[in-house]
Design an enzyme around this catalytic site. Structure first.
Site, mmCIF file in Angstrom:
data_model
loop_
_atom_site.group_PDB
_atom_site.id
_atom_site.type_symbol
_atom_site.label_atom_id
_atom_site.label_comp_id
_atom_site.label_asym_id
_atom_site.label_seq_id
_atom_site.Cartn_x
_atom_site.Cartn_y
_atom_site.Cartn_z
ATOM 1 N N ASN A 11 77.928 64.756 38.496
ATOM 2 C CA ASN A 11 76.618 64.747 37.841
ATOM 3 C C ASN A 11 75.733 65.744 38.589
ATOM 4 O O ASN A 11 75.278 65.465 39.685
ATOM 5 C CB ASN A 11 76.047 63.320 37.907
ATOM 6 N N LYS A 13 72.828 66.785 37.830
ATOM 7 C CA LYS A 13 71.385 66.479 37.723
ATOM 8 C C LYS A 13 70.591 67.767 37.436
ATOM 9 O O LYS A 13 71.101 68.663 36.768
ATOM 10 C CB LYS A 13 70.897 65.768 38.986
ATOM 11 N N HIS A 97 71.499 56.344 33.505
ATOM 12 C CA HIS A 97 71.512 56.610 34.948
ATOM 13 C C HIS A 97 70.245 56.006 35.557
ATOM 14 O O HIS A 97 69.185 56.004 34.916
ATOM 15 C CB HIS A 97 71.567 58.116 35.198
ATOM 16 N N GLU A 99 68.186 57.078 37.551
ATOM 17 C CA GLU A 99 67.023 57.980 37.560
ATOM 18 C C GLU A 99 66.334 57.981 36.197
ATOM 19 O O GLU A 99 65.114 58.093 36.107
ATOM 20 C CB GLU A 99 67.466 59.390 37.987
ATOM 21 N N GLU A 171 76.541 51.992 39.963
ATOM 22 C CA GLU A 171 75.849 52.836 40.925
ATOM 23 C C GLU A 171 74.702 52.061 41.563
ATOM 24 O O GLU A 171 73.593 52.007 41.004
ATOM 25 C CB GLU A 171 75.280 54.070 40.232
ATOM 26 N N GLY A 177 72.202 59.131 46.655
ATOM 27 C CA GLY A 177 71.516 60.210 47.363
ATOM 28 C C GLY A 177 70.997 59.816 48.738
ATOM 29 O O GLY A 177 70.229 60.541 49.355
ATOM 30 N N SER A 217 76.615 58.225 46.864
ATOM 31 C CA SER A 217 77.031 58.856 48.116
ATOM 32 C C SER A 217 78.552 58.928 48.302
ATOM 33 O O SER A 217 79.068 58.763 49.404
ATOM 34 C CB SER A 217 76.384 58.147 49.316
HETATM 35 P P1 PGA Z 1 74.985 60.832 44.891
HETATM 36 O O1 PGA Z 1 74.563 60.556 43.364
HETATM 37 O O2 PGA Z 1 76.475 61.039 44.898
HETATM 38 O O3 PGA Z 1 74.203 62.050 45.302
HETATM 39 O O4 PGA Z 1 74.599 59.598 45.668
HETATM 40 C C1 PGA Z 1 75.341 59.773 42.504
HETATM 41 C C2 PGA Z 1 74.722 59.696 41.135
HETATM 42 O O5 PGA Z 1 73.492 59.650 41.013
HETATM 43 O O6 PGA Z 1 75.446 59.697 40.117
#
Ligand code: PGA
Length: 256
Positions: A11, A13, A97, A99, A171, A177, A217
């Site tokens: 992803n 983003k 997601h 976010e 997630e 992140g 992560s």
């Molecule tokens: P990350 O993000 O691997 O940077 O923690 C995962 C995601 O948001 O799908």
């Protein structure tokens, strides 16, 4: 036992300029040459899609949207429809997601409409769910996951049908992140819970086939342990998918 094919999804983003996106996907394509038995997917920003598709060439990398609207067309400034994603050669779309949920106020009811619309078109939804740190610390993880599943997949429940190609992604928000991964044990426990939810609401066959990805992560250093768990079928990767070599290493986890 039914063998689920692992998937590693990147992803991207709102990252990468056009050149960077094209270079990245080329590095990934080179880095995974000869890999079999793992589905690979990238979700670039919409505006990079056509160029990324061209750069993918003949390699087996699926393209995914990061979001879509549930309506087919109309006065929805700033939105993209599922059909538009398909025209851009996307086969998948990430929906719900955290976010989108937390920054843009998307509700599980919105996500349910999107999941329905995507499925109707034959786009495979990757439906994300996960608890916040506050909810985990208050011991509400399973309650939150159940509610997100009940509401985000409400239409599937009403129809008593969930396509086995549907993909779910667990997630935990506190692991996205942050560099703080759920332990393989913590992730497995929730993945198991999700699979049991599918079994209860649909049937054993569907539960055995639906892939449940872990996200938060994920990196080359922790993918092997995560993938050793029976209900973890792959990874949705953010940060580590922006570097071709680390993403390819994650995809090649079973060679480690
Ligand atoms: P990350 O993000 O691997 O940077 O923690 C995962 C995601 O948001 O799908």
């Amino acid at each position: 036992m039914f063998e689920r094919k692992p998937m590693v999804a990147g992803n991207w983003k709102m990252n990468l300029n056009l050149n960077g996106a094209v270079e990245l996907v080329k590095t990934v394509a080179d880095g995974i040459r000869g890999v079999e038995g793992v589905d690979v997917l990238v979700a670039p920003p919409f505006t990079h899609m056509a160029h990324v598709r061209k750069a993918i060439g003949n390699s087996k990398i699926f393209l995914s949207g990061q979001n879509m609207h549930w309506e087919a067309s109309g006065a929805y400034t700033g939105e993209i429809s599922g059909r538009m994603l398909q025209e851009a050669t996307c086969t998948h779309v990430i929906l719900g997601h955290s976010e989108r949920r937390l920054i843009f106020g998307e509700t599980s009811e919105n996500i349910d409409l999107k999941v329905k619309a995507a499925t109707f078109l034959g786009l495979i939804p990757i439906v994300c769910i996960g608890e916040t740190l506050e909810q985990r610390e208050a011991d509400q993880t399973f309650e939150v996951i159940k509610e997100q599943l009940d509401l985000s997949l409400h239409n599937f429940k009403a129809d008593e049908l969930m396509r086995p190609s549907t993909i779910l992604a667990y997630e935990p928000v506190w692991a996205i992140g942050t560099g703080r991964t759920a332990t393989p044990g913590q992730a497995q426990e929730v993945h198991r819970f999700i699979r049991e939810w599918i079994e209860k609401n649909f049937n054993t066959g569907t539960a055995a086939q639906v892939r449940i990805l872990y996200g938060g992560s994920v990196k080359p250093e922790n993918i092997v342990d995560l993938m050793s768990k029976p209900d973890i079928d792959g990874a949705l990767v953010g940060g580590a998918s922006l570097k071709g070599d680390s993403f390819a290493q994650i995809i090649r986890y079973n060679e480690a």
